[in-house]
Design an enzyme around this catalytic site. Structure first.
Site, PDB file in Angstrom:
ATOM      1  CG  ASP A   1       0.227  -9.327  -5.997  1.00 19.21           C
ATOM      2  OD1 ASP A   1       0.761  -9.205  -6.017  1.00 19.21           O
ATOM      3  OD2 ASP A   1       0.308 -10.303  -4.351  1.00 19.21           O
TER       4      ASP A   1
ATOM      5  CE  LYS B   1     -12.986   2.807  -0.106  1.00 16.33           C
ATOM      6  NZ  LYS B   1     -14.660   1.896  -0.035  1.00 16.33           N
TER       7      LYS B   1
ATOM      8  CG  ASP C   1       1.346  -3.885  -4.089  1.00 12.30           C
ATOM      9  OD1 ASP C   1       1.968  -4.395  -4.775  1.00 12.30           O
ATOM     10  OD2 ASP C   1       1.035  -4.627  -2.913  1.00 12.30           O
TER      11      ASP C   1
ATOM     12  CG  ASP D   1     -15.167  -0.398  -1.998  1.00  6.42           C
ATOM     13  OD1 ASP D   1     -14.865  -0.282  -3.187  1.00  6.42           O
ATOM     14  OD2 ASP D   1     -15.834  -0.369  -0.516  1.00  6.42           O
TER      15      ASP D   1
ATOM     16  CE1 TYR E   1       2.470   0.789  -2.248  1.00  7.94           C
ATOM     17  CE2 TYR E   1       5.330  -0.404  -3.064  1.00  7.94           C
ATOM     18  CZ  TYR E   1       2.928  -0.509  -2.477  1.00  7.94           C
ATOM     19  OH  TYR E   1       2.978  -1.555  -2.631  1.00  7.94           O
TER      20      TYR E   1
END
Ligand code: IPM
Ligand code: MG
Length: 359
Positions: free
Chosen positions: A251, A191, A247, A223, A142
């Protein structure tokens, strides 16, 4: 107590949900004899319209000088075509960075009254969903360089994802400390099979683990984590992860609890001046229609009282009022189910106030 709160209503449903949260704060002030002073701050699309800038310096200054900031939501289709560094969301990112709030805490907890609203099978929900995502908020992709340039005759977009060990360590500590106050299980999500930044992340987390022998640290690839959140959410206590993974996973985690409209968040840095916002967006499609669920914002105000103002009783009072409202069968459209009573945003706020009792 007297507290000065910077209030960012923002765009879309922002103004209507913030209005309900302020009504709740005013009721708390009345019941407990506090004074909450509010300073309006323009940020997001409305600030672009007014000043040509999503967060002018002076607006940021009001936030930094406040005791804490309450935010609704920013953004909307109207500003989709403005350049990337002037988008409404850029105002939010500049606010987070300007306040230095590197640690974002997003609870994923199912309200017993809303078990039916979860898209997961009852057998999974019944095992319990109660975990926290600790998301690094002011680093990573970001905040790396973003550019689009011509490379070998092709338009090429570049976004840099960088983390240094200090940035990882300070959020790691928040993860361990949070787990220490709960069920002492910390899952570090990355990751590391692909990214250097994730390999450093993992290394720093394991180094920190020596200082927290009472907390059980596990690693999970992002994942796999996305999969485990829907397969077996009961396994999680505290998840700590980098900005973009947090982020996305937050959600997903909110959805399994029924509605993203119910989830609050706190963002803190080195001081008690925090940023409190629901995790959902500005939902322009339902803005101004009295359809939004203000509970994510109301519970964010409760988090502000608990974490920044040391007002645990007051925060409990708000959470109890939300629970009582749900017990009575009231639901906004996003969590409506058969046999319940549908209410709008404003009525929801009024009913929560009616159910507010001093604890
Ligand atoms: C969130 C939002 C923001 C983010 C957007 C609006 C920039 O999705 O708070 O999760 O990506 O951090
Ligand atoms: Mg998000």
């Amino acid at each position: 107590m007297v507290k000065n709160i910077a209030v960012i209503r923002g765009d879309g449903i922002g103004p209507e949900i913030v209005e309900q949260a302020l009504k709740v704060l005013n009721k708390v002030a009345e019941l407990y004899g506090h004074t909450f002073n509010y300073t309006d701050v323009d940020m997001g699309g409305c600030a672009i319209d007014k000043y040509g800038d999503p967060l002018p310096e002076n607006e940021l200054k009001k936030c930094v000088e406040s005791d804490s900031v309450l935010l609704g939501a920013v953004g909307g289709d109207k500003w989709n075509d403005v350049p990337g560094n002037m988008r409404p969301e850029k105002g939010l990112l500049r606010l987070r960075a300007g306040m230095g709030v590197y640690s974002n805490n997003r609870p994923a907890k199912i309200w017993k009254q809303l078990a039916d609203a979860s898209p997961l099978k009852k057998s999974i929900v019944d095992k319990g969903i109660d975990f926290i995502i600790v998301r690094e908020l002011i680093g990573g992709i970001y905040f790396g360089e973003h550019k689009t340039e011509n490379v070998d005759g092709k338009s090429t977009a570049i976004d840099i994802l960088a983390y240094n060990e200090e940035e990882i360590e300070r959020i790691g500590r928040i993860g361990f400390e949070t787990a220490r106050k709960r069920n002492k299980k910390l899952c570090s999500v990355e990751k590391s099979n692909v990214l250097d930044s994730s390999r450093l992340w993992k290394k720093v987390m394991h180094k920190l683990a020596d200082e927290y022998p009472d907390v059980e640290l596990s690693d999970m690839l992002v994942d796999n984590c996305a999969m485990q959140i829907v397969k077996n959410p009961a396994q999680f206590d505290v998840v700590v992860t980098e900005n973009m993974f947090g982020d996305i996973l937050s959600d997903e985690a909110s959805m399994i609890t029924g509605s993203i409209g119910m989830i609050p968040s706190s963002s803190l840095g080195a001081t008690t001046c925090g940023l409190y916002e629901p995790i959902h967006g500005s939902a322009p499609d339902i803005a101004g229609k009295d359809l939004a669920n203000p509970i994510g914002t109301i519970l964010s105000a409760a988090m502000m009282l608990r974490y920044s103002f040391d007002m645990a009783g007051e925060a409990d009072a708000i959470e109890n009022a939300v629970s009582a409202y749900l017990d009575k069968g009231y639901r906004t459209a996003d969590i409506m189910s058969e046999g319940m009573i549908q209410v709008g945003c404003e009525k929801c706020g009024n009913l929560i106030i009616e159910n507010l009792r001093k604890v």
